[in-house]
Design an enzyme around this catalytic site. Structure first.
Site, PDB file in Angstrom:
ATOM      1  CE  LYS A 214      -2.517   0.314   3.782  1.00  0.00           C
ATOM      2  NZ  LYS A 214      -3.354  -0.096   4.940  1.00  0.00           N
TER       3      LYS A 214
ATOM      4  CB  SER B 289      -6.620   1.889   4.993  1.00  0.00           C
ATOM      5  OG  SER B 289      -5.708   1.060   5.688  1.00  0.00           O
TER       6      SER B 289
ATOM      7  CB  SER C  14      -6.626  -1.308   7.536  1.00  0.00           C
ATOM      8  OG  SER C  14      -7.168  -0.128   8.068  1.00  0.00           O
TER       9      SER C  14
END
Length: 521
Positions: A127, A202, A226
């Protein structure tokens, strides 16, 4: 009086159930005509597990260059539609792959090297909030636009050391603090199963890419679900590792010196067989604490389950979610010597309040962090600006700012309730038992509807507050073609039990299901 409250609550749930259906109907009127479709999967290599790819590279059935090129080609096909990857290093990745192939061909890489580098020649992604040298590291903040990382986060360095080849970094919500992936710099990420639907957050860009076969494996982080929220919404496996086993340096503003934090690192993969070797790489020298080499006899595992935490902040559960959990329980009842047992913990209804308390103790200042630590923003000013003239922050960030003005959770009550709940769970969960737990009230819904149902991530976040390891397991597709799934929870340091049960559920229900047709033509 208690009976009156009970019936009032039942009426509230019925009303809320139909309000949720109305929300979906109204958003569907806008989004359904905007649906796009990603290309079919033409190269069967893309459907291989990371473990299989490593094995085929080792035995010279595949070259690393062929593998890396295949995933690069796939990214170029799907990313213009999904907006999953936001920065890349394709040329450098291919160069690294060629060097590995050359060393294998000339004998410079031995069997010992393959043992020390279990993912040698296999591509991976991570990420955007996780530092990767030379790649975007904006955290979704306008003030950091154009910022590139100058070092590798510890977890990225670990996977590279294990032979992994980094392809790029994937999209996130602002500062990772939302259950949908969108930010002012890179925009909105779409779900490969239905581009009108949420990918979660996320780590949403990562799971979207993996589900679309743009990457065989990825690194996620998890402070309130997340890893597991997007894994659920995109139909892949995601695991939240037992706390404090992976150094956090390079994750947003984390220094690596943090100790008592809910933040965890974990793997995201299409197949359960990749979970254990990936975790072993991530935890490094701490692997012995997880006893990953000890065999697990699935038939001896005691399975517990919770059907509904009865959290009043969450939407009512829909039948297909209950049915998914029931199918898992039935399947395991036929495999395990001991009959699965349903548990009821009254304190689970407080899962929202408990996470809110523990997130308030994290060693971060949200108002300062969203300003790139250049001084606290004025919350009221930013909220007014956002809803009038716009600004540098998303509506989700505004929600987090507004949330700060709510009455704080009583610390004495929160600590006592957390300890009581943890003690009750640990009286059941040990080195030979797991808990099956629901993931969400319903599968991934339309973009931005999470703003109207902001607490539907509670079934994920409670395990951060309690610091238990959890695997999100895909369980096929819903009637609408969206991924279903459940969580498998274990006591701290018993992560291997999660992997064993995940494998059995994968065997029974098929695990990951490609979002499009797979064809070699």
């Amino acid at each position: 009086m208690s009976e009156v409250r009970y019936y009032l609550f039942k009426i509230f749930l019925i009303i809320r159930y139909y309000v949720d259906l109305l929300i979906d109907k109204l958003f569907g009127l806008y989004y359904d005509s905007k649906r796009q479709y990603i290309p079919r999967i033409k190269n069967p290599l893309l459907m291989e597990s990371a473990t299989n790819l490593a094995k085929k590279i080792r035995t010279r059935k595949l070259t690393s260059e062929d593998v890396v090129q295949a995933f690069i080609d796939r990214i170029k096909e799907v990313n213009p539609i999904l907006n999953s990857l936001v920065d890349q290093r394709f040329e450098d990745a291919l160069k690294e792959a060629r060097e590995i192939d050359k060393d294998i061909a000339t004998g410079h890489i031995s069997d010992v090297d393959f043992l020390e580098k279990p993912f040698l020649g296999v591509p991976f992604t991570t990420k955007e909030s996780t530092a990767a040298t030379g790649l975007s590291w904006t955290l979704g903040l306008v003030k950091r636009r154009g910022r590139k990382a100058t070092f590798d986060a510890e977890c990225v360095a670990s996977v590279k050391k294990a032979g992994g080849i980094l392809l790029g970094v994937s999209n996130i919500p602002q500062l990772n603090m939302w259950q949908e992936t969108s930010n002012p710099i890179y925009g909105l990420t779409k779900n490969p199963y239905n581009t009108t639907r949420n990918v979660g957050g996320s780590t949403g860009g990562e799971t979207s890419l993996i589900a679309a076969c743009g990457s065989p494996m990825g690194i996620g982080t998890d402070i309130g679900g997340s890893i597991r929220i997007p894994s659920f919404m995109c139909g892949v496996f995601g695991h939240k590792i037992t706390n404090n086993l992976v150094n956090l340096k390079g994750l947003t503003f984390r220094s690596g010196e943090e100790r008592d934090t809910m933040v965890c690192v974990g793997p995201l993969v299409k197949y359960s067989e990749d979970l254990l070797p990936f975790v072993r790489v991530l935890v490094g020298k701490n692997a012995n604490q997880l006893r990953l080499d000890e065999p697990v006899q699935t038939k001896n595992i005691k399975v517990y389950f919770v059907t509904n935490p009865k959290d009043p902040f969450m939407s009512p559960f829909r039948e297909e979610m209950h049915s998914t959990l029931k199918k898992a329980v039935k399947h395991l009842s036929e495999l395990c010597d001991q009959k699965p047992e349903e548990l009821i913990f009254e304190d689970l209804k407080y899962q929202s309040k408990l996470w809110q308390y523990w997130i308030s103790l994290e060693t971060t200042n949200f108002c300062n962090d969203i300003n790139d630590r250049q001084g606290e923003v004025n919350s009221i000013h930013e909220i007014i600006k956002h809803f009038t003239f716009g600004g540098d922050f998303t509506t989700a960030t505004m929600f987090n700012l507004i949330n700060r003005y709510f009455k704080p959770v009583d610390s004495k009550w929160a600590i006592e309730t957390t300890n009581n709940l943890k003690e009750a769970l640990l009286s059941k969960l040990n080195e030979n038992s797991v808990l099956l737990y629901p993931s969400a009230p319903f599968p991934a819904s339309y973009h931005h509807t999470a703003l109207l149902r902001p607490y539907n991530f509670d079934c994920f976040s409670i395990w951060n507050a309690l610091r238990f390891p959890v695997t999100q397991v895909p369980m096929g597709l819903s009637q609408d073609g969206m991924p279903l799934g459940i969580q498998v929870v274990a006591a701290p340091y018993q992560d291997r039990l999660c992997f064993a049960i995940a494998k059995e559920l994968e065997n029974g229900f098929g695990g990951y299901v490609a979002p499009v047709i797979v064809s070699d033509k």
